[in-house]
Design an enzyme around this catalytic site. Structure first.
Site, PDB file in Angstrom:
ATOM      1  N   ARG A 199    -117.295 -17.495  40.210  1.00 39.77           N
ATOM      2  CA  ARG A 199    -118.617 -18.145  40.191  1.00 39.77           C
ATOM      3  C   ARG A 199    -118.413 -19.646  40.331  1.00 39.77           C
ATOM      4  NH1 ARG A 199    -123.012 -14.656  37.083  1.00 39.77           N
ATOM      5  NH2 ARG A 199    -123.622 -13.988  39.139  1.00 39.77           N
ATOM      6  N   GLN A 207    -120.567 -19.625  46.026  1.00 34.88           N
ATOM      7  CA  GLN A 207    -121.965 -19.362  45.706  1.00 34.88           C
ATOM      8  C   GLN A 207    -122.709 -18.643  46.847  1.00 34.88           C
ATOM      9  OE1 GLN A 207    -123.480 -22.987  44.171  1.00 34.88           O
ATOM     10  NE2 GLN A 207    -124.599 -21.972  42.541  1.00 34.88           N
ATOM     11  N   ASP A 267    -122.226 -14.874  46.774  1.00 33.43           N
ATOM     12  CA  ASP A 267    -122.440 -14.235  45.474  1.00 33.43           C
ATOM     13  C   ASP A 267    -123.586 -13.212  45.505  1.00 33.43           C
ATOM     14  OD1 ASP A 267    -122.679 -13.572  42.849  1.00 33.43           O
ATOM     15  OD2 ASP A 267    -122.897 -15.615  42.103  1.00 33.43           O
ATOM     16  N   SER A 270    -125.708 -12.676  42.288  1.00 32.94           N
ATOM     17  CA  SER A 270    -126.797 -13.634  42.058  1.00 32.94           C
ATOM     18  C   SER A 270    -127.977 -13.359  42.977  1.00 32.94           C
ATOM     19  CB  SER A 270    -126.326 -15.065  42.313  1.00 32.94           C
ATOM     20  OG  SER A 270    -125.462 -15.460  41.300  1.00 32.94           O
ATOM     21  N   TYR A 318    -120.394 -16.779  31.986  1.00 40.33           N
ATOM     22  CA  TYR A 318    -120.903 -15.524  31.424  1.00 40.33           C
ATOM     23  C   TYR A 318    -120.985 -15.614  29.908  1.00 40.33           C
ATOM     24  CZ  TYR A 318    -120.195 -13.152  35.910  1.00 40.33           C
ATOM     25  OH  TYR A 318    -120.265 -12.762  37.207  1.00 40.33           O
TER      26      TYR A 318
HETATM   27  P1  NAD Z   1    -125.276 -11.600  33.633  1.00 42.88           P
HETATM   28  O1  NAD Z   1    -126.018 -10.738  34.592  1.00 42.88           O
HETATM   29  O2  NAD Z   1    -123.861 -11.306  33.325  1.00 42.88           O
HETATM   30  O3  NAD Z   1    -126.081 -11.541  32.239  1.00 42.88           O
HETATM   31  C1  NAD Z   1    -127.434 -11.868  32.172  1.00 42.88           C
HETATM   32  C2  NAD Z   1    -127.691 -12.752  30.992  1.00 42.88           C
HETATM   33  O4  NAD Z   1    -127.571 -12.003  29.780  1.00 42.88           O
HETATM   34  C3  NAD Z   1    -126.734 -13.935  30.849  1.00 42.88           C
HETATM   35  O5  NAD Z   1    -127.468 -15.142  30.918  1.00 42.88           O
HETATM   36  C4  NAD Z   1    -126.097 -13.719  29.493  1.00 42.88           C
HETATM   37  O6  NAD Z   1    -125.848 -14.942  28.816  1.00 42.88           O
HETATM   38  C5  NAD Z   1    -127.158 -12.910  28.785  1.00 42.88           C
HETATM   39  N1  NAD Z   1    -126.730 -12.176  27.588  1.00 42.88           N
HETATM   40  C6  NAD Z   1    -125.566 -11.526  27.347  1.00 42.88           C
HETATM   41  N2  NAD Z   1    -125.579 -10.982  26.116  1.00 42.88           N
HETATM   42  C7  NAD Z   1    -126.781 -11.296  25.555  1.00 42.88           C
HETATM   43  C8  NAD Z   1    -127.388 -10.996  24.313  1.00 42.88           C
HETATM   44  N3  NAD Z   1    -126.768 -10.287  23.366  1.00 42.88           N
HETATM   45  N4  NAD Z   1    -128.619 -11.467  24.082  1.00 42.88           N
HETATM   46  C9  NAD Z   1    -129.276 -12.190  25.032  1.00 42.88           C
HETATM   47  N5  NAD Z   1    -128.756 -12.501  26.231  1.00 42.88           N
HETATM   48  C10 NAD Z   1    -127.515 -12.049  26.492  1.00 42.88           C
HETATM   49  O7  NAD Z   1    -125.388 -13.136  33.992  1.00 42.88           O
HETATM   50  P2  NAD Z   1    -125.827 -13.862  35.335  1.00 42.88           P
HETATM   51  O8  NAD Z   1    -127.292 -13.799  35.495  1.00 42.88           O
HETATM   52  O9  NAD Z   1    -125.034 -13.279  36.413  1.00 42.88           O
HETATM   53  O10 NAD Z   1    -125.422 -15.382  35.101  1.00 42.88           O
HETATM   54  C11 NAD Z   1    -124.726 -15.869  33.980  1.00 42.88           C
HETATM   55  C12 NAD Z   1    -124.517 -17.382  34.131  1.00 42.88           C
HETATM   56  O11 NAD Z   1    -123.704 -17.684  35.267  1.00 42.88           O
HETATM   57  C13 NAD Z   1    -125.778 -18.174  34.296  1.00 42.88           C
HETATM   58  O12 NAD Z   1    -125.640 -19.361  33.576  1.00 42.88           O
HETATM   59  C14 NAD Z   1    -125.825 -18.502  35.744  1.00 42.88           C
HETATM   60  O13 NAD Z   1    -126.554 -19.672  36.017  1.00 42.88           O
HETATM   61  C15 NAD Z   1    -124.367 -18.681  36.023  1.00 42.88           C
HETATM   62  N6  NAD Z   1    -124.081 -18.492  37.452  1.00 42.88           N
HETATM   63  C16 NAD Z   1    -123.301 -19.404  38.094  1.00 42.88           C
HETATM   64  C17 NAD Z   1    -123.034 -19.250  39.449  1.00 42.88           C
HETATM   65  C18 NAD Z   1    -122.182 -20.222  40.196  1.00 42.88           C
HETATM   66  O14 NAD Z   1    -121.871 -21.272  39.693  1.00 42.88           O
HETATM   67  N7  NAD Z   1    -121.775 -19.914  41.402  1.00 42.88           N
HETATM   68  C19 NAD Z   1    -123.542 -18.165  40.140  1.00 42.88           C
HETATM   69  C20 NAD Z   1    -124.339 -17.246  39.449  1.00 42.88           C
HETATM   70  C21 NAD Z   1    -124.589 -17.429  38.086  1.00 42.88           C
END
Ligand code: NAD
Length: 382
Positions: free
Chosen positions: A124, A129, A132, A135, A231
């Site tokens: 990530r 990006q 991805d 996402s 994550y």
């Molecule tokens: P994900 O699908 O793995 O999880 C979804 C969300 O569930 C996450 O935000 C996680 O913190 C939350 N979660 C986990 N356990 C939990 C709990 N017990 N209670 C409440 N929430 C809980 O995550 P995602 O949507 O793929 O993204 C995670 C992070 O990565 C985000 O901050 C996103 O912005 C970041 N991200 C970065 C990039 C990049 O830099 N290229 C790309 C995609 C996502």
């Protein structure tokens, strides 16, 4: 140049096999753009359910043929979900698909000498990006979850004032404010709901608030909740129990609850148990986007809608992005093209070696069949 064109890498696009899956991994627009450095094959009707008929693939430069021909003729295959019969793939070929955390799939592919570039393993990082898929599809899932949830609700999301009286806006919350949860909040807000969000990662607070939603902060002590790669870290069973009890009072007044809390490679954390469901108002709708990995709600059944005796509906669709198959496919395809552009250089050479962090992460220790990589490269020597 003629030597290059005489043996460009053969890239095949397969029709998805899972029942109800309407997306396709590559759409004609990206096939056209890639065809300057690869030969594209597409399985018949691969894009039909996503709104891209075979003739548009042909116009874009693909050879449209049977599944068997695509598999036999492709050095590199692209699908969204992994094919159901990995043992039927061509030995020495490369498969780009989801399934990168599936150990059984990994051993089946290894036994067939197929190199698997599992998309979940993409780092990530800013560089990755554009590739991805998690996402891009999570964003569509968050949007579609609100529309599906709104349809299942017996109340309106927006405020409505009429001569007969006024309707109050519905209250919505996203549990898990990652890509899907934030998109769900943005969509619900556009539809007029009063929006809230919760995530164990502190960094999510600002993102939730920047969408105009209220960040819910349950009164419970939590361990540092951010792990590598942005994550969430896994919570202990005890922490989760305390979290559920503390969250319950915030969920009771909500009409629409979209859950998307996930920990990569682990069962989804249980955030809504029987006690919480019992405290919800009749007519509340829960859309559980974590249904495929076990669900955030105890009552979730994958691909079913459960209605409790008290009138709470729990939607457990496991393939929400397929509801918007055309745009979901456009985005998956854009991700796949960005990845292929990274893996195939301008002279058509496949790059699966070296210390590039994207390639290292995708290979995850696999050694691509040398015969394939070098044969393809030698054919291209000017
Ligand atoms: P994900 O699908 O793995 O999880 C979804 C969300 O569930 C996450 O935000 C996680 O913190 C939350 N979660 C986990 N356990 C939990 C709990 N017990 N209670 C409440 N929430 C809980 O995550 P995602 O949507 O793929 O993204 C995670 C992070 O990565 C985000 O901050 C996103 O912005 C970041 N991200 C970065 C990039 C990049 O830099 N290229 C790309 C995609 C996502």
């Amino acid at each position: 140049m003629s030597a290059i064109n005489s043996h460009l890498l053969q890239v095949g696009v397969l029709r998805e096999q899972r029942p109800g899956e309407r997306r396709v991994a590559m759409v004609p627009h990206d096939i056209r753009r890639l065809s300057v450095k690869a030969v594209l094959l597409a399985e018949r009707e691969a894009g039909r359910d996503a709104g891209f008929p075979d003739n548009v693939y042909v116009e874009a430069g693909a050879r449209v043929t049977s599944r068997g021909d695509v598999i036999a003729g492709s050095e590199l295959l692209v699908t969204i979900r992994p094919p159901e019969a990995p043992q039927a793939l061509r030995p020495g070929s490369i498969l780009i698909s989801l399934g990168g955390r599936d150990d059984d799939l990994a051993s089946a592919l290894r036994a067939r000498s197929v190199t698997h570039l599992g998309l979940e393993r993409l780092p990530r990082t800013t560089r990755a990006q554009s590739m991805d898929v998690l996402s891009s599809q999570a964003a569509i899932a968050g949007y579609a979850a609100v529309l599906e949830g709104a349809r299942a609700l017996d109340v309106l999301l927006p405020m409505l004032t009429t001569a007969a009286g006024s309707i109050k806006p519905a209250k919505m919350i996203a549990l898990g404010a990652g890509v899907a949860g934030l998109q769900a909040i943005a969509t619900a807000r556009r539809l007029g709901a009063i929006t809230h969000g919760f995530d164990v990662r502190e960094a999510a607070r600002e993102q939730v608030e920047s969408l105009g939603a209220k960040f819910v902060f349950p009164n419970v002590e939590m361990a540092p909740a951010e792990a590598a790669g942005g994550y969430a870290a896994e919570q202990s069973a005890d922490q989760l129990t305390r979290l559920r009890r503390a969250l319950a009072e915030h969920l009771a007044p909500m009409q629409l609850i979209v859950t998307s809390a996930q920990i990569p490679g682990k069962p989804a954390p249980l955030l809504i148990d029987e006690q919480t469901i019992a405290a919800l108002q009749p007519g509340t709708v829960i859309v559980d986007l974590a249904a495929e990995s076990g669900g955030n709600c105890l009552a979730t059944r994958p691909d079913e809608t459960v209605t409790t005796r008290a009138g709470i509906r729990i939607l457990g669709q496991t393939n929400m992005p397929s509801a918007a198959a055309t745009d979901a496919s456009r985005l998956v395809s854009g991700n796949a093209r960005a990845l292929l552009d990274h893996l195939i250089d301008d002279s058509g050479r496949l790059r699966l070696e070296g210390d590039d962090p994207i390639i290292v992460a995708l290979l995850a220790g696999q050694t691509p069949t040398r015969a394939l990589v070098s044969a393809v490269q030698e054919d291209r020597q000017p």
